[in-house]
Motif scaffolding. Sequence first.
Motif, PDB file in Angstrom:
ATOM      1  N   GLU A  95      -1.878   0.888  -5.022  1.00  0.00           N
ATOM      2  CA  GLU A  95      -1.608  -0.468  -4.528  1.00  0.00           C
ATOM      3  C   GLU A  95      -0.676  -1.141  -5.530  1.00  0.00           C
ATOM      4  OE1 GLU A  95      -4.632  -3.270  -2.579  1.00  0.00           O
ATOM      5  OE2 GLU A  95      -4.405  -4.103  -4.615  1.00  0.00           O
ATOM      6  N   LYS A 121       0.862  -1.178   0.000  1.00  0.00           N
ATOM      7  CA  LYS A 121       0.000   0.000   0.000  1.00  0.00           C
ATOM      8  C   LYS A 121       0.903   1.234   0.000  1.00  0.00           C
ATOM      9  CE  LYS A 121      -3.873  -2.394   0.615  1.00  0.00           C
ATOM     10  NZ  LYS A 121      -4.988  -2.425  -0.356  1.00  0.00           N
ATOM     11  N   THR A 143      -2.810  14.034  -0.706  1.00  0.00           N
ATOM     12  CA  THR A 143      -2.226  12.689  -0.631  1.00  0.00           C
ATOM     13  C   THR A 143      -2.741  11.836  -1.780  1.00  0.00           C
ATOM     14  OG1 THR A 143      -2.085  12.837   1.773  1.00  0.00           O
ATOM     15  CG2 THR A 143      -1.977  10.638   0.802  1.00  0.00           C
ATOM     16  N   LYS A 157      -2.649   7.810  -3.494  1.00  0.00           N
ATOM     17  CA  LYS A 157      -2.514   6.422  -3.043  1.00  0.00           C
ATOM     18  C   LYS A 157      -2.483   5.479  -4.236  1.00  0.00           C
ATOM     19  CE  LYS A 157      -5.071   7.277   1.267  1.00  0.00           C
ATOM     20  NZ  LYS A 157      -6.208   6.841   2.137  1.00  0.00           N
ATOM     21  N   GLU A 172       1.482   5.469  -0.295  1.00  0.00           N
ATOM     22  CA  GLU A 172       0.935   6.808  -0.122  1.00  0.00           C
ATOM     23  C   GLU A 172       2.067   7.829  -0.266  1.00  0.00           C
ATOM     24  OE1 GLU A 172      -1.165   7.571   3.459  1.00  0.00           O
ATOM     25  OE2 GLU A 172      -2.673   6.013   3.151  1.00  0.00           O
ATOM     26  N   ALA A 197       2.088   7.991  -6.689  1.00  0.00           N
ATOM     27  CA  ALA A 197       2.428   7.412  -5.386  1.00  0.00           C
ATOM     28  C   ALA A 197       3.657   6.500  -5.471  1.00  0.00           C
ATOM     29  CB  ALA A 197       1.237   6.636  -4.825  1.00  0.00           C
TER      30      ALA A 197
END
Length: 384
Positions: free
Chosen positions: A287, A259, A283, A285, A261, A339
Amino acid sequence: MKNTLLVSLSLIVLGLCINGCNSSKKMLQRGNYYQAVMSSIEKLRTSPNNDKARNTLSQAYPLAVGTLMDKIDSEKASRSDFQFTQMVYIFQDLNAMYESIQRAPAAKEVVPNAKKYYSQLANIKPKAAQEQYLAGTAQLNLGTRESAKQAYFSFLEADKFVPGFKDVNKKIEKAYNLAILKVVARLKPIKSRRYNLSANIFYDEVRKVLREIEKDEFIRFLTPKQAKKRKLNKPDQYLVINFEDFIVGETHTQERIEKLEKDSVLLSTITLDDGKKRDVLGTVKAELNVKRMEVISKGIINLTITHGGFDKRVLMKQDFGGQYVWYNEWGHFNGDERALNDEQLAICNAQRIAPLPPQQMFIEFTRPIHAKLRNRLIRFYKRY
């Protein structure tokens, strides 16, 4: 510019001459008369009118001759085992000064009556050869490898003083054969046709190490075939290297999810009522899914060195391990690309690729083994 360069070069040459003369003078002051003579002559070859070098030579030469002749008298009185050998070296120094003076006209002007000692040297050399021959014979009769080494060097000295003195050539050969540490080296082949060529590449590197050790003129490695051909039934040592165990191509696959960020990322730019613009940070994000394939190759090589006598006692036994890990990573992500860092993006852009050929991976895992084995062999044979 040209004149400046010439001045600079002149100053450098002058400085070298001054330093050279000063060093010759210091040698004279310290009582190193022979060195002072030779150094002064060298300076006069390049600078014939160098007054300091002339002055040093004129003082140093008679002192050097006197000191060396005193050593001759001391050797005659001492009656030591190698008095004639020492006298040879002293007469050689006397003649070296004479010859150097003859080759430098400026030095001949300073020392017009330099002395030569060729006849004295010729008379002493047979006596020096005899004492070296006797010393070598006594060492050879002790029958040990170390004494044979000493005998070898003594016989070489005797032959240097009088070439072919008595049966010195036979003595040299006999002493040399007794002084050599004869090691039968067996590099065991592996029981695999697939990796036989790769193992031979490793063994070729090992043979280079053995040749490196053989730069010591008293150690020789022979193959079992060479030992049989020479009828060497009792070598000093046996050296055996074999692949104790190895695995090539042990494959592992892994998958991991990360994950991600990243803060303070520019999301947009807005215009305020007063017309000014302002960045909007926030922010992002994502995966990240990473797949990793590892192919591990590793092995153990055993080195055993045993005494060649009847007891066959083990002198050294050691295992050396090595490992090589080939890997490939690839993956994909969901979310905002911003990210990810550069390395993570590279993984996502990578493709799954085939691993190295097994034969190449075999070579790779033996590389660290070779380095450790080389160091151990060199340390072990330094004592011989």
